[in-house]
Design an enzyme around this catalytic site. Structure first.
Site, PDB file in Angstrom:
ATOM      1  CE  LYS A  79      -3.928   1.944   2.617  1.00  0.00           C
ATOM      2  NZ  LYS A  79      -4.776   1.776   3.805  1.00  0.00           N
ATOM      3  CB  SER A 154      -8.112   3.568   2.603  1.00  0.00           C
ATOM      4  OG  SER A 154      -7.275   3.071   3.635  1.00  0.00           O
ATOM      5  CB  SER A 178      -8.304   0.833   5.653  1.00  0.00           C
ATOM      6  OG  SER A 178      -9.059   2.005   5.469  1.00  0.00           O
TER       7      SER A 178
HETATM    8  N1  GLN Z   1     -12.949   4.207   6.227  1.00  0.00           N
HETATM    9  C1  GLN Z   1     -12.398   4.717   7.439  1.00  0.00           C
HETATM   10  C2  GLN Z   1     -12.019   6.154   7.258  1.00  0.00           C
HETATM   11  O1  GLN Z   1     -12.361   6.678   6.268  1.00  0.00           O
HETATM   12  C3  GLN Z   1     -11.217   3.896   7.832  1.00  0.00           C
HETATM   13  C4  GLN Z   1      -9.998   4.195   7.062  1.00  0.00           C
HETATM   14  C5  GLN Z   1      -8.848   3.365   7.467  1.00  0.00           C
HETATM   15  O2  GLN Z   1      -8.999   2.349   8.127  1.00  0.00           O
HETATM   16  N2  GLN Z   1      -7.683   3.809   7.067  1.00  0.00           N
HETATM   17  O3  GLN Z   1     -11.421   6.775   8.071  1.00  0.00           O
END
Ligand code: GLN
Length: 486
Positions: A79, A154, A178
């Site tokens: 990532k 994400s 994410s």
């Molecule tokens: N979807 C969540 C957010 O927008 C979690 C994101 C994540 O785990 N990096 O913050």
């Protein structure tokens, strides 16, 4: 194609038995990337030359019977918020477009020590803020099972790459779900370790009290293997626990006979898609058949988790992202008069809308006069959420529930409604707030043919037990063997 559909452990066996050469594997992999990634769009950057060089070195070692690492020759995608020395690390943000880290994250160092091959950097929501990988400043990643749908986020680039057989494994990161949520939406396995199990050194910070790096893989055993490599003490991260790392593959086949599985009532309420509910119910039946006892439990503060998360995560993000100012890293706006305008324009032009929204909300929550009402209050409720888990884990071995309330949704469907997007993580966020580990494994398909994920949560540092419980289900089913048509 056949070669690329193997799991990492299978391919490792073939490499060690000299049935295949790593260089040939890498060649076939990049051919497939060139074929399918124009559709899937999982990679932001490829690391082709270095990957071939690394492959040759491993082939040489094997030919000369030199000892090789645990991940010898296994192609891994990373990532793009994890620092890789000499390879651009952008967080899918314009503000870091030309940032080339001078060092490797701890996890990258570990992968290299075990002879893994880093094949490229994967797309994400800018600074990992999002649940669909649509917030990237560069491209939208698509779900390999339906290119009109999101892969989740994400870490959507990492999970889509593994689902599309263009990476054998990948690293993702979690702040609120994410890894697990996109793993569920793409039909792969994703694991969020206990907070402190894996070093955050070299992970570009979002919410420091929540962030963890974790594995994405094709099945539970590959996940266990990758976790064994990246977990463990690191002197560069003071929140990293000094607790020995077991071989997570050992004992993974111990089954679930006599285990007590908690099913939290709060996770099966309004908003849960029917297909997801049916798949999770069936999975629970399988656990029962395997000798586990299913008990209903309650986590009464669940309803506050999303609200608490968006105060804590945004507050921490507003502070962490202050360092991107046009001076120290990446993008700087041109033609500015004076330093104030330079800061202001660099940040206004460098950050995307979602990131700006969070910085503003975070600063507001931390500002004097509001701190007590928001951040302090949220921290107290966070404690109550953690206590809910402490209570239930006195009586049960694990919690089983859906990973995401819905299967993959269509691209564009939720982008204009941040609140609806934030609810994508309603079942994953409590684990981040509490620091406990969680895994998502494939457990079925919706009527439209989209993957569904089953979530298993255990108490802190019980990853070995969690993987054992996950594997018990996996070996009874074949959802993890499904492949998208690409
Ligand atoms: N979807 C969540 C957010 O927008 C979690 C994101 C994540 O785990 N990096 O913050």
């Amino acid at each position: 194609m056949k070669l690329l559909s193997f799991t990492a452990l299978q391919i490792r066996r073939k490499i060690l038995a000299r049935e295949i050469r790593t260089s040939d594997l890498i060649k076939e992999l990049y051919e497939r990337i060139n074929k399918v990634d124009p559709d899937v769009q999982s990679f932001l950057a490829l690391n082709e030359k270095a990957a071939f060089d690394a492959a040759k070195e491993i082939d040489q070692k094997i030919a000369n019977s030199v000892k090789v690492g645990l991940l010898a020759g296994i192609p891994i995608a990373i990532k793009d918020n994890i620092c890789t020395e000499g390879i651009a690390t952008t967080c899918a943000s314009k503000i870091l477009r030309n940032f080339i880290p001078p060092y490797d994250a701890f996890v990258i160092k570990r992968l290299k020590e075990e002879d893994a091959i880093i094949i490229g950097k994967t797309n994400l929501d800018e600074f990992a803020m999002g649940s669909s990988t649509e917030n990237s400043s560069y491209k939208i990643t698509r779900n390999p099972y339906n290119l009109n749908c999101v892969p989740g986020g994400s870490s959507g680039g990492s999970t889509a790459a593994v689902a599309a057989d263009i990476a054998f494994m990948a690293l993702g990161s979690e702040t609120g779900g994410s890894i697990r949520q996109p793993a569920a939406l793409c039909g792969v396995v994703g694991l969020k370790p206990t907070y402190g199990r894996v070093s955050r050194y070299g992970l570009i910070a979002f919410g420091s009290s929540l962030d963890q790096i974790g594995p994405v893989a094709k099945d539970v055993c590959d996940t266990a293997l990758l976790l064994s490599v990246i977990a463990g003490k690191d002197k560069h991260d003071s929140t990293c626990a000094d607790i020995g790392v077991p071989d997570y593959l050992k004992g993974i086949d111990g089954g679930v006979k006599g285990f007590r599985v908690g099913v939290p009532v709060e996770y099966f309420g309004k908003g849960l898609d029917d297909d997801v509910r049916t798949a999770v119910d069936k999975a629970l039946k399988i656990y029962e058949k395997l000798g586990a006892k299913i008990v209903e439990v309650s986590l009464p503060h669940t309803e506050y988790a999303v609200a608490v998360y968006y105060i804590v995560a945004n507050a921490e993000a507003s502070s962490n992202l202050a360092r991107f100012d046009g001076v120290r890293y990446g993008f700087r706006s041109n033609d500015v008069k004076g330093i104030d305008e330079m800061y202001c324009r660099s940040r206004s032009e460098g950050f995307g809308n979602e990131v700006k929204r969070r910085i503003m909300l975070g600063n507001y929550a931390l500002s004097s006069g509001y701190y007590d009402a928001y951040y302090l209050k949220a921290s107290k409720v966070r404690n109550l959420i953690k206590k809910d888990f402490d209570e239930v884990f006195k009586k049960i071995d694990c919690i089983i529930c859906p990973t995401s309330p819905v299967p993959a949704f269509e691209i564009g469907e939720r982008v204009n409604n941040p609140l609806e997007m934030y609810l994508s993580d309603i079942y994953t966020i409590p684990a981040n707030l509490s620091g406990i580990p969680g895994i998502s494994i494939p457990c079925g398909f919706s009527k439209k043919g989209l993957p569904i994920g089953l979530q298993i949560l255990t108490n802190c540092f019980e990853e070995a037990k969690m993987l054992q419980i996950a594997y018990a289900f996996e070996r009874e089913t074949d959802f993890h063997l499904a492949k998208p048509k690409l």
